[in-house]
Design a protein around this motif. Sequence first.
Motif, PDB file in Angstrom:
ATOM      1  N   THR A  65       0.836  -1.210   0.000  1.00  0.00           N
ATOM      2  CA  THR A  65       0.000   0.000   0.000  1.00  0.00           C
ATOM      3  C   THR A  65       0.870   1.259   0.000  1.00  0.00           C
ATOM      4  OG1 THR A  65      -0.205  -0.164   2.392  1.00  0.00           O
ATOM      5  CG2 THR A  65      -2.066  -0.969   1.090  1.00  0.00           C
ATOM      6  N   ALA A  66       2.002   1.203   0.705  1.00  0.00           N
ATOM      7  CA  ALA A  66       2.871   2.381   0.691  1.00  0.00           C
ATOM      8  C   ALA A  66       3.279   2.715  -0.735  1.00  0.00           C
ATOM      9  CB  ALA A  66       4.109   2.130   1.550  1.00  0.00           C
ATOM     10  N   MET A  67       3.630   1.685  -1.506  1.00  0.00           N
ATOM     11  CA  MET A  67       4.043   1.933  -2.889  1.00  0.00           C
ATOM     12  C   MET A  67       2.854   2.404  -3.713  1.00  0.00           C
ATOM     13  SD  MET A  67       6.752  -1.153  -3.505  1.00  0.00           S
ATOM     14  CE  MET A  67       7.685  -0.444  -4.839  1.00  0.00           C
ATOM     15  N   LEU A  68       1.669   1.831  -3.439  1.00  0.00           N
ATOM     16  CA  LEU A  68       0.497   2.243  -4.210  1.00  0.00           C
ATOM     17  C   LEU A  68       0.104   3.686  -3.903  1.00  0.00           C
ATOM     18  CD1 LEU A  68      -1.654  -1.003  -4.114  1.00  0.00           C
ATOM     19  CD2 LEU A  68      -0.568   0.061  -6.103  1.00  0.00           C
ATOM     20  N   TRP A  69       0.218   4.090  -2.645  1.00  0.00           N
ATOM     21  CA  TRP A  69      -0.101   5.481  -2.315  1.00  0.00           C
ATOM     22  C   TRP A  69       0.808   6.425  -3.082  1.00  0.00           C
ATOM     23  CZ3 TRP A  69      -4.637   5.751  -0.744  1.00  0.00           C
ATOM     24  CH2 TRP A  69      -5.148   4.982   0.300  1.00  0.00           C
ATOM     25  N   GLU A  70       2.103   6.062  -3.153  1.00  0.00           N
ATOM     26  CA  GLU A  70       3.028   6.931  -3.882  1.00  0.00           C
ATOM     27  C   GLU A  70       2.666   6.969  -5.364  1.00  0.00           C
ATOM     28  OE1 GLU A  70       7.161   6.792  -2.932  1.00  0.00           O
ATOM     29  OE2 GLU A  70       7.760   7.579  -4.878  1.00  0.00           O
ATOM     30  N   ALA A 129       8.693   1.729  -0.425  1.00  0.00           N
ATOM     31  CA  ALA A 129       8.736   0.338   0.046  1.00  0.00           C
ATOM     32  C   ALA A 129       9.425   0.278   1.409  1.00  0.00           C
ATOM     33  CB  ALA A 129       9.474  -0.528  -0.961  1.00  0.00           C
ATOM     34  N   ALA A 130      10.533   1.016   1.525  1.00  0.00           N
ATOM     35  CA  ALA A 130      11.250   1.027   2.803  1.00  0.00           C
ATOM     36  C   ALA A 130      10.393   1.664   3.890  1.00  0.00           C
ATOM     37  CB  ALA A 130      12.567   1.790   2.656  1.00  0.00           C
ATOM     38  N   ILE A 131       9.690   2.746   3.540  1.00  0.00           N
ATOM     39  CA  ILE A 131       8.815   3.398   4.517  1.00  0.00           C
ATOM     40  C   ILE A 131       7.715   2.430   4.954  1.00  0.00           C
ATOM     41  CG2 ILE A 131       7.118   5.257   4.846  1.00  0.00           C
ATOM     42  CD1 ILE A 131       8.783   6.911   2.838  1.00  0.00           C
ATOM     43  N   THR A 162       0.076   3.732   6.261  1.00  0.00           N
ATOM     44  CA  THR A 162       0.951   3.990   5.115  1.00  0.00           C
ATOM     45  C   THR A 162       0.483   5.220   4.345  1.00  0.00           C
ATOM     46  OG1 THR A 162      -0.330   2.386   3.851  1.00  0.00           O
ATOM     47  CG2 THR A 162       1.712   1.610   4.851  1.00  0.00           C
ATOM     48  N   LEU A 163      -0.830   5.460   4.314  1.00  0.00           N
ATOM     49  CA  LEU A 163      -1.320   6.669   3.636  1.00  0.00           C
ATOM     50  C   LEU A 163      -0.730   7.910   4.283  1.00  0.00           C
ATOM     51  CD1 LEU A 163      -3.343   8.213   1.752  1.00  0.00           C
ATOM     52  CD2 LEU A 163      -4.961   8.136   3.645  1.00  0.00           C
ATOM     53  N   ASN A 223      11.064  15.775   2.828  1.00  0.00           N
ATOM     54  CA  ASN A 223      10.280  15.624   4.054  1.00  0.00           C
ATOM     55  C   ASN A 223      11.043  16.094   5.302  1.00  0.00           C
ATOM     56  OD1 ASN A 223      11.604  13.153   2.983  1.00  0.00           O
ATOM     57  ND2 ASN A 223      11.393  12.517   5.106  1.00  0.00           N
ATOM     58  N   PRO A 224      10.420  16.974   6.083  1.00  0.00           N
ATOM     59  CA  PRO A 224      11.101  17.437   7.296  1.00  0.00           C
ATOM     60  C   PRO A 224      11.044  16.406   8.418  1.00  0.00           C
ATOM     61  CG  PRO A 224       8.985  18.501   7.085  1.00  0.00           C
ATOM     62  CD  PRO A 224       9.159  17.665   5.861  1.00  0.00           C
ATOM     63  N   PHE A 225      10.077  15.474   8.356  1.00  0.00           N
ATOM     64  CA  PHE A 225       9.949  14.441   9.393  1.00  0.00           C
ATOM     65  C   PHE A 225      10.129  13.078   8.746  1.00  0.00           C
ATOM     66  CE2 PHE A 225       7.226  17.954  10.729  1.00  0.00           C
ATOM     67  CZ  PHE A 225       7.820  18.260  11.935  1.00  0.00           C
ATOM     68  N   ASN A 226      10.540  12.130   9.552  1.00  0.00           N
ATOM     69  CA  ASN A 226      10.637  10.766   9.051  1.00  0.00           C
ATOM     70  C   ASN A 226       9.226  10.261   8.710  1.00  0.00           C
ATOM     71  OD1 ASN A 226      10.682   7.958   8.847  1.00  0.00           O
ATOM     72  ND2 ASN A 226      12.502   7.820  10.131  1.00  0.00           N
ATOM     73  N   PRO A 227       8.970   9.917   7.437  1.00  0.00           N
ATOM     74  CA  PRO A 227       7.601   9.542   7.037  1.00  0.00           C
ATOM     75  C   PRO A 227       7.016   8.391   7.862  1.00  0.00           C
ATOM     76  CG  PRO A 227       9.014   9.771   5.131  1.00  0.00           C
ATOM     77  CD  PRO A 227       9.903   9.870   6.317  1.00  0.00           C
TER      78      PRO A 227
END
Lengths: 426, 322
Positions: free
Chosen positions: B57-62, B81-83, B104-105, B121-125
């Motif tokens: 889902t993380a990859m799909l959101w991107e 993917a890593a996130i 993940t969204l 990104n200023p914060f770790n996603p």
Amino acid sequence: MIKRSFIKLTGPRLLCDQVEPDPKKPETIPIPPRLVLLLHEPLDSTRETLIKKGDTVKRGERLFLYKESTEYAVSPVSGTITSIASYTGDFGTIATYFIVERDEKDTPSNGFAEIADTPNLKSADSFLRSLPGAPPLSRFTDPDCKINTLVIEGTDSDLMSTTRQYLLATSKEEIKRGIQILRQMTGVAKIAITVPENASDDLSAEGVQVFKISQVYPKALPQMIMQDHLEIIPVPGATCEDQGVTFMSIEAVISLAKAYAQKEPVFEKVLTVIAKDGTRHRVKAVIGTPLHRIFKQFKLQTNERDRIIVGGPMMGHAAYTLYHPVGPDTDTVQIQDRDAIPYVSDYPCINCGKCVRVCPANVPVNLLVRYLEADLYEEAADNFDLQSCIECGLCSYVCTARIPLFQYIQLGKHQLIELETEANNA
Amino acid sequence: MHKQNKYTVSHAPFWHDGDTVTTLNQNIILAALPAAIFGILKFGAPALGVLALAVSTAMLWELAFNFISKREITIADYDSAAIGLLVGMMLPATAPWWIVLIGTLIAVVMGKMIYGGIGGNPFNPAVVGISVLLVSWNAIFDFDAALLNYEFGFTALAPLGALKHQGVAAMDLFQIKELAMGNQVGSIGTVFGAGIILGGIYLILRGYIRWEISLSYVAGILITAFLFRLVNPDLYASPLFHLFTGYTLLGAFFLAPENSSSPVNLTAMIIYGAMGGVMTILIRNVGSYADGTVFAILLINLINPLIDRIRPQALGKGVNNA
């Protein structure tokens, strides 16, 4: 290309090549029938040039573009000018090239012979500027910079090249004579010579300081030598000459000695030619020899989309034609196969910090590039040390996002100069 | 002149060390695998389900965001993917599908894409994603409840939860060695401390994370916890207990050194890491959350731009940019 090592706690350690212990003599490339001479002055199509197509030139004759020109090229052969045209270099710099068709007469010009008995700076500058090694003689005559230190570079500043080290190892006598001439001519207080760290050299007896330079790139760069050995911190935005130091290739010293001994300028440039597979050839070619002549001699094939690199892999430039000539300062020429060319990308900076770690000048490259990408050159210079960059290219070499950082930095510096000239003209 | 080839002309340097964003992220994923695989073995198919759903889902959101914002498709760099993997690793094995989806969204879209994608990104996603979940659906992160139906051969109590509710006496229930070897209740990818350390050392040796951050983070944890314990050993747990429980190690090796949201200069990295360690222990010992790692990391992400101004002088510059 050198890949990163598997384990990489610190930055990359790129080592400059060392000349082999018992170096072979360079192979001589026959003088080609047609030579290309580059002159660093733009051609103005609205004006009539001093030298015209069809003119005959003598060997050693200086070619001026216009009456008031100070830049000149020297023809290494006698013959006829068959073409004069514009040449565009990096960042739109415009130069002019002449093509000289050689004749068999080989008539020498005796301009230099008349003044060769008494070495003096002014006459040397007006005849010998384009000797192999490109001696920076004009720096000494320039009233704006007061040169008090001359550093002779017996080390190659970029990777892969061994040209200067070869000359350092093989031409001791000429170097000594050249240093004498230079000392007499320039009256410079301090002369130093750089040698590879493992070289045992007896040049110190000449009253010349010897600087042993580490093999690690970029220790042989002028700014690094200034910092490490002369203890002068390079001022951002100023040239070495502004700070009283000038650098001269060892080949220039040797050529000066030879020129005064023969009472005639010399034209044979030594250079290292590196094939796609890494084999090296040491070559002696006359200045103005088009590169394809050298490649032909060694049966080096170039294909579409290969890269022809004039200079080293870190700081050189890519030539777009095989007719690119050997210049007075061409130490290395290499061909890179199209499959070995690493890609660059327009990815954003991911802030991995490798460039910051590797930068020898402590430039915050990760922040700098964001400003350069946004065309904010003045902010980049004021707040992010654009001008401190010593142009070693290591940041681009390590960039994970494959941003052409070095190109951005050069562009930034170039744009700053443009902005300055605009402001001055306004 | 005969017909000429066209040559590639570009700017120096003509060599590269071969790194790409893709290899960087592949290595991060590789380093996270020992801990993730251990989690799958321990918690079974539900854990695999959560991780697979999180990564995909993380990859799909991107991908969806790439389409909506009409940008180039960037999922091939494995960054989301890593996130996604890290988000999944911080969830309990029984997390419902919609939690994974929302996590993940928020991580990918709110944490990364709206800032312009990778590097902005200023914060770790992953931390943004988990923080939002932690604040919104705190009950999901009650690992005791989440793993109620599992039979373990060890103390089936979430160590940090036990510490919060039962006080330091609960510490006797756990042995450090057992905690390090993953015999504890917790999220999928954070129970196996030794595996995370292994992955972290791999990343450090290969130069993919900045070791200064990880080491100073661990040092910050150990020193702060030690000081607390020095003051009142009856009230506060030992440094090693803190190190091997909760998200601490994942924070030290995977979350805090995330490229975009962490500093790159030496002094700044050490302050950043140490601050993270100190804040984690402060939140655990003084605050109301059982595990403060994600909030501590958000806090240090916040101060990152400020402290990263502490940098060495550039060549030939005066003392005016500190």
